[in-house]
Design an enzyme around this catalytic site. Structure first.
Site, PDB file in Angstrom:
ATOM      1  N   HIS A 116     -38.219  40.375  23.442  1.00  0.00           N
ATOM      2  CA  HIS A 116     -37.235  39.680  22.592  1.00  0.00           C
ATOM      3  C   HIS A 116     -37.330  38.156  22.714  1.00  0.00           C
ATOM      4  O   HIS A 116     -36.655  37.446  21.972  1.00  0.00           O
ATOM      5  CB  HIS A 116     -35.813  40.133  22.934  1.00  0.00           C
ATOM      6  N   ASP A 153     -41.147  50.492  23.192  1.00  0.00           N
ATOM      7  CA  ASP A 153     -39.771  50.323  23.646  1.00  0.00           C
ATOM      8  C   ASP A 153     -38.874  50.673  22.446  1.00  0.00           C
ATOM      9  O   ASP A 153     -39.263  50.471  21.296  1.00  0.00           O
ATOM     10  CB  ASP A 153     -39.564  48.867  24.064  1.00  0.00           C
ATOM     11  N   HIS A 155     -36.326  49.306  21.332  1.00  0.00           N
ATOM     12  CA  HIS A 155     -35.824  48.135  20.595  1.00  0.00           C
ATOM     13  C   HIS A 155     -36.984  47.421  19.900  1.00  0.00           C
ATOM     14  O   HIS A 155     -38.096  47.396  20.433  1.00  0.00           O
ATOM     15  CB  HIS A 155     -35.114  47.188  21.565  1.00  0.00           C
TER      16      HIS A 155
HETATM   17 ZN    ZN Z   1     -35.638  48.280  24.992  1.00  0.00          ZN
END
Ligand code: ZN
Length: 309
Positions: A116, A153, A155
């Site tokens: 991120h 992952d 996300h």
């Molecule tokens: Zn994650």
């Protein structure tokens, strides 16, 4: 197989913080004594390597503790002097794994996968983007130019997507829960949005399809990074996809098979995992490490055979 960790660098979280920071040490302890693993502490990355991806002003704010309150909220950790130290070791463990994987076909970081983080900002428990830094390092050393990111992952890999947007030398694949964080996604080279409770069969079919498309759109990658987040698992409190432990094994095996068929060296990072039951999550992560070890053994046997008189 070489496995790097950095859990000696504490995170110093306030009492009651929801990030499961103890998981890193617990995983390393579970793997201690596992045959054929060489567990090593990752070194700190140097700022020069980090600054090939991250803006100097952002690096300086992380280093000096001048991140704004909003920036710290976005990262999810309050700044303390340990933050830059730990962030550099997290990146350094991925760089060390990258060097090892060049020689041995595969190596691991027991953390990392901080996807991120963007060039000028952290987010979602990510300070620096270790995989992006490692890609720029590989390119700068002249070791690989065309690099693939397989981000499984749960996300979406918004930071990695933003850093490599418009860069034809790096292909970013992200399979993730469509209803999951981040709520504003950044387009990867290929995004696969999956519905809540998508189920094992649908997930594995989507992965096969995605890897076929990668093979067509990005032939002959020279290196890969696999973000093997444990958070698609049914035991994860944030994951929403609810995959079984067997499906998680099939996921990892599919990726390693794909890489082996194409002889692409790869680094595995553990990325996310937010357990309701820590032991159950560790089972999933240990399963990933053991499957990686089987993959490593194939590389090793091939090298031994090639080197035989
Ligand atoms: Zn994650």
């Amino acid at each position: 197989m070489q496995v790097f960790h950095f859990d000696a660098q504490p995170l110093h979280l306030p009492e009651g913080h929801r990030f499961p920071h103890h998981k890193y040490r617990a995983l390393r302890e579970r793997l201690t004594g596992e045959p054929e693993l060489r567990l090593q502490a990752g070194p700190a990355a140097d700022w020069e390597a980090v600054a090939r991806v991250h803006e100097l002003a952002y690096c300086a704010r992380v280093r000096d503790g001048t991140l704004s309150a909003a920036e710290q909220r976005e990262i999810g950790f309050p700044w303390n002097p340990g933050m830059p130290v730990r962030a550099l070791h997290s990146v350094g463990a991925t760089l060390a794994a990258t060097e090892a994987a060049r020689r041995e076909g595969v190596a691991l970081n027991l953390g990392g996968g901080t996807h991120h983080a963007k060039a000028d900002a952290g987010g979602g428990y990510c300070v620096f983007n270790d995989v992006a830094v490692a890609i720029r390092w590989l390119q700068q050393q002249g070791w690989a130019q065309r690099v693939l990111v397989i981000d499984l992952d749960v996300h979406q890999g918004n930071g990695t997507a933003a850093i490599f947007a418009g860069d034809d030398a790096v292909f970013t694949l992200s399979l993730h829960g469509e209803k999951n964080f981040p709520f504003r996604k950044v387009a990867s080279s290929l995004d696969v949005d999956l519905p809540d409770d998508c189920g094992d069969d649908a997930y594995l079919a989507a992965l096969d399809l995605a890897l076929d498309e990668v093979a067509h759109r990005f032939p002959a990658p020279q290196f890969a990074f696999y973000l093997a987040g444990a958070d698609p698992h049914e035991g994860d409190r944030l994951g929403r996809l609810r995959l079984s432990t067997d499906a998680m094994a099939a996921r990892d095996a599919t990726v390693f098979h794909w890489l082996w068929q194409r002889q692409v060296p790869a680094v595995v990072t553990m990325a996310g995992g937010y357990p309701t039951d820590l032991d159950a999550m560790l089972d999933v992560q240990v399963q990933t490490v053991r499957l990686a070890k089987g993959h490593w053994a194939r590389w090793k046997n091939a090298a031994d055979f090639a080197g035989a008189p």
